[in-house]
Structure formats: structure tokens, C-alpha cells
Scaffold this motif. Structure first.
Motif, PDB file in Angstrom:
ATOM      1  N   PRO A  98       0.833  -1.199   0.000  1.00  0.00           N
ATOM      2  CA  PRO A  98       0.000   0.000   0.000  1.00  0.00           C
ATOM      3  C   PRO A  98       0.871   1.254   0.000  1.00  0.00           C
ATOM      4  N   GLY A  99       0.451   2.243  -0.776  1.00  0.00           N
ATOM      5  CA  GLY A  99       1.173   3.510  -0.813  1.00  0.00           C
ATOM      6  C   GLY A  99       2.032   3.707  -2.034  1.00  0.00           C
ATOM      7  N   TYR A 100       2.354   2.629  -2.724  1.00  0.00           N
ATOM      8  CA  TYR A 100       3.058   2.794  -3.995  1.00  0.00           C
ATOM      9  C   TYR A 100       2.835   1.625  -4.948  1.00  0.00           C
ATOM     10  N   SER A 101       1.696   0.972  -4.803  1.00  0.00           N
ATOM     11  CA  SER A 101       1.419  -0.151  -5.693  1.00  0.00           C
ATOM     12  C   SER A 101      -0.026  -0.277  -6.154  1.00  0.00           C
ATOM     13  N   TYR A 102      -0.946   0.302  -5.446  1.00  0.00           N
ATOM     14  CA  TYR A 102      -2.350   0.031  -5.714  1.00  0.00           C
ATOM     15  C   TYR A 102      -3.131   1.302  -6.059  1.00  0.00           C
ATOM     16  N   PRO A 103      -4.066   1.194  -7.002  1.00  0.00           N
ATOM     17  CA  PRO A 103      -4.852   2.378  -7.370  1.00  0.00           C
ATOM     18  C   PRO A 103      -5.915   2.746  -6.335  1.00  0.00           C
ATOM     19  N   GLU A 104      -6.179   1.881  -5.368  1.00  0.00           N
ATOM     20  CA  GLU A 104      -7.214   2.170  -4.381  1.00  0.00           C
ATOM     21  C   GLU A 104      -6.783   1.914  -2.947  1.00  0.00           C
ATOM     22  N   CYS A 105      -5.500   1.732  -2.687  1.00  0.00           N
ATOM     23  CA  CYS A 105      -5.067   1.452  -1.320  1.00  0.00           C
ATOM     24  C   CYS A 105      -3.770   2.174  -1.011  1.00  0.00           C
ATOM     25  N   GLY A 106      -3.857   3.098  -0.076  1.00  0.00           N
ATOM     26  CA  GLY A 106      -2.694   3.821   0.401  1.00  0.00           C
ATOM     27  C   GLY A 106      -3.086   4.660   1.597  1.00  0.00           C
ATOM     28  N   GLY A 107      -2.101   5.115   2.335  1.00  0.00           N
ATOM     29  CA  GLY A 107      -2.349   5.867   3.560  1.00  0.00           C
ATOM     30  C   GLY A 107      -2.935   7.248   3.345  1.00  0.00           C
ATOM     31  N   ASN A 108      -2.881   7.761   2.123  1.00  0.00           N
ATOM     32  CA  ASN A 108      -3.455   9.079   1.846  1.00  0.00           C
ATOM     33  C   ASN A 108      -4.843   8.949   1.232  1.00  0.00           C
ATOM     34  N   ALA A 109      -5.602   8.014   1.758  1.00  0.00           N
ATOM     35  CA  ALA A 109      -7.016   7.839   1.411  1.00  0.00           C
ATOM     36  C   ALA A 109      -7.794   7.796   2.724  1.00  0.00           C
ATOM     37  N   GLN A 110      -9.035   8.191   2.686  1.00  0.00           N
ATOM     38  CA  GLN A 110      -9.849   8.165   3.902  1.00  0.00           C
ATOM     39  C   GLN A 110     -10.081   6.738   4.390  1.00  0.00           C
ATOM     40  N   TYR A 111     -10.331   5.849   3.453  1.00  0.00           N
ATOM     41  CA  TYR A 111     -10.555   4.431   3.735  1.00  0.00           C
ATOM     42  C   TYR A 111      -9.860   3.626   2.658  1.00  0.00           C
ATOM     43  N   CYS A 112      -9.498   2.389   2.953  1.00  0.00           N
ATOM     44  CA  CYS A 112      -8.994   1.502   1.908  1.00  0.00           C
ATOM     45  C   CYS A 112      -9.166   0.047   2.334  1.00  0.00           C
ATOM     46  N   ASN A 113      -9.209  -0.819   1.331  1.00  0.00           N
ATOM     47  CA  ASN A 113      -9.226  -2.260   1.558  1.00  0.00           C
ATOM     48  C   ASN A 113      -7.786  -2.740   1.510  1.00  0.00           C
ATOM     49  N   ILE A 114      -7.332  -3.322   2.598  1.00  0.00           N
ATOM     50  CA  ILE A 114      -5.961  -3.832   2.670  1.00  0.00           C
ATOM     51  C   ILE A 114      -5.861  -5.056   1.766  1.00  0.00           C
ATOM     52  N   PRO A 115      -4.892  -5.062   0.837  1.00  0.00           N
ATOM     53  CA  PRO A 115      -4.793  -6.171  -0.122  1.00  0.00           C
ATOM     54  C   PRO A 115      -4.236  -7.448   0.501  1.00  0.00           C
ATOM     55  N   ILE A 116      -4.489  -8.531  -0.184  1.00  0.00           N
ATOM     56  CA  ILE A 116      -4.118  -9.857   0.308  1.00  0.00           C
ATOM     57  C   ILE A 116      -2.613  -9.994   0.556  1.00  0.00           C
ATOM     58  N   GLU A 117      -1.774  -9.367  -0.278  1.00  0.00           N
ATOM     59  CA  GLU A 117      -0.318  -9.479  -0.084  1.00  0.00           C
ATOM     60  C   GLU A 117       0.107  -8.935   1.282  1.00  0.00           C
ATOM     61  N   THR A 118      -0.515  -7.846   1.705  1.00  0.00           N
ATOM     62  CA  THR A 118      -0.207  -7.243   3.006  1.00  0.00           C
ATOM     63  C   THR A 118      -0.630  -8.172   4.131  1.00  0.00           C
ATOM     64  N   LEU A 119      -1.791  -8.761   3.984  1.00  0.00           N
ATOM     65  CA  LEU A 119      -2.304  -9.645   5.030  1.00  0.00           C
ATOM     66  C   LEU A 119      -1.512 -10.951   5.109  1.00  0.00           C
ATOM     67  N   LEU A 120      -1.213 -11.549   3.963  1.00  0.00           N
ATOM     68  CA  LEU A 120      -0.441 -12.805   3.961  1.00  0.00           C
ATOM     69  C   LEU A 120       0.990 -12.595   4.428  1.00  0.00           C
ATOM     70  N   SER A 121       1.515 -11.396   4.268  1.00  0.00           N
ATOM     71  CA  SER A 121       2.878 -11.075   4.728  1.00  0.00           C
ATOM     72  C   SER A 121       2.894 -10.673   6.197  1.00  0.00           C
ATOM     73  N   ASP A 122       1.731 -10.674   6.818  1.00  0.00           N
ATOM     74  CA  ASP A 122       1.578 -10.280   8.226  1.00  0.00           C
ATOM     75  C   ASP A 122       2.060  -8.840   8.451  1.00  0.00           C
ATOM     76  N   CYS A 123       1.724  -7.960   7.498  1.00  0.00           N
ATOM     77  CA  CYS A 123       2.178  -6.568   7.551  1.00  0.00           C
ATOM     78  C   CYS A 123       1.077  -5.592   7.968  1.00  0.00           C
ATOM     79  N   LEU A 124      -0.110  -6.085   8.325  1.00  0.00           N
ATOM     80  CA  LEU A 124      -1.127  -5.241   8.955  1.00  0.00           C
ATOM     81  C   LEU A 124      -1.008  -5.526  10.448  1.00  0.00           C
ATOM     82  N   LEU A 125      -0.430  -4.579  11.168  1.00  0.00           N
ATOM     83  CA  LEU A 125      -0.071  -4.793  12.567  1.00  0.00           C
ATOM     84  C   LEU A 125      -1.098  -4.171  13.492  1.00  0.00           C
ATOM     85  N   LYS A 126      -1.588  -4.946  14.454  1.00  0.00           N
ATOM     86  CA  LYS A 126      -2.524  -4.415  15.455  1.00  0.00           C
ATOM     87  C   LYS A 126      -1.737  -3.675  16.514  1.00  0.00           C
TER      88      LYS A 126
END
Length: 126
Positions: A98-126
């Protein structure tokens, strides 16, 4: 859902646009972005030092609140969890993030759907 996002469609350009964001699929997580850092990669990406593709929503150092969780991730995340995104990804030889790969997912959006690559890489951190 309609959202506002900072998007780059060509080198040297960044615009605030309204995008239509789909409901999260079973393999995605919908997040509300509360804040996003700005770093060297953001500036370089605008100038076309892109480790990714255009168009893209800018911002890969986002934090916020998980809003909705797709069925495949309910065992790990729940609405209301706070999150941060690990900006450096490496999934199956790919640096997509996110932030330099997706047309609808990055930190400079109000909302976004986190893509599967981020989730499978365990890169969405609580």
C-alpha cells in the motif's frame, strides 16, 4: 462507498480525487486511515522512482482503525482494532505494498481495503 484520496496518475502529479471503494472481499480488511507519514519514497514515487505501478494512492506509512473484516480474516482482526502498516513488504518475490502499488489502497485515502499481499505477509499490525 465514495472516498477522497491523493492519487498519482503520472510522474510529477498528485491530485485529490473522489474514488469509489468496493466493500471488502472475503480476503480483505477495510480500514479507516487516521494519519499517514510522509517519507522519501513518497517524494521519489511522485517523480517516477516507482517500485510499483500507476495509478497509485500515495502513502505507505498509514495508521488507523479497522472498520470491517472479510470472512477469511475474522480469526485475526476485528472492527475497532487499531492498526499500523509495515511499509516494507516482500511477498513471493514482489515488493507490492500500500502507498506505492495500488490504485485504491494507500495511507493518503480516507478508507482503503488492505490487499491480500499485506495480510499474507503479516504486515497489517494491530
Amino acid at each position: 462507498m465514495k472516498i477522497k484520496a491523493a492519487i498519482t496518475r503520472e510522474a510529477g502529479e498528485i491530485k485529490i480525487e473522489t474514488l469509489e471503494l468496493a466493500a471488502p472481499k472475503a480476503g480483505e480488511v477495510l480500514v479507516k486511515v487516521v494519519a499517514c507519514g510522509v517519507c522519501h519514497t513518497d517524494a521519489s514515487s511522485i517523480k517516477q522512482f516507482i517500485p510499483a505501478r500507476l495509478p497509485m494512492v500515495m502513502g505507505h506509512e498509514g495508521v488507523g482503525i479497522i472498520e470491517e473484516v472479510g470472512e477469511n480474516w475474522k480469526h485475526k482482526y476485528k472492527p475497532g482494532d487499531k492498526f499500523s502498516i509495515q511499509p516494507a513488504h516482500y511477498y513471493n518475490g514482489s515488493l507490492l505494498a500500500p502507498g506505492y502499488s495500488y490504485p485504491e489502497c494507500g495511507g493518503n485515502a480516507q478508507y482503503c481495503n488492505i490487499p491480500i499481499e499485506t495480510l499474507l505477509s503479516d504486515c497489517l499490525l494491530k
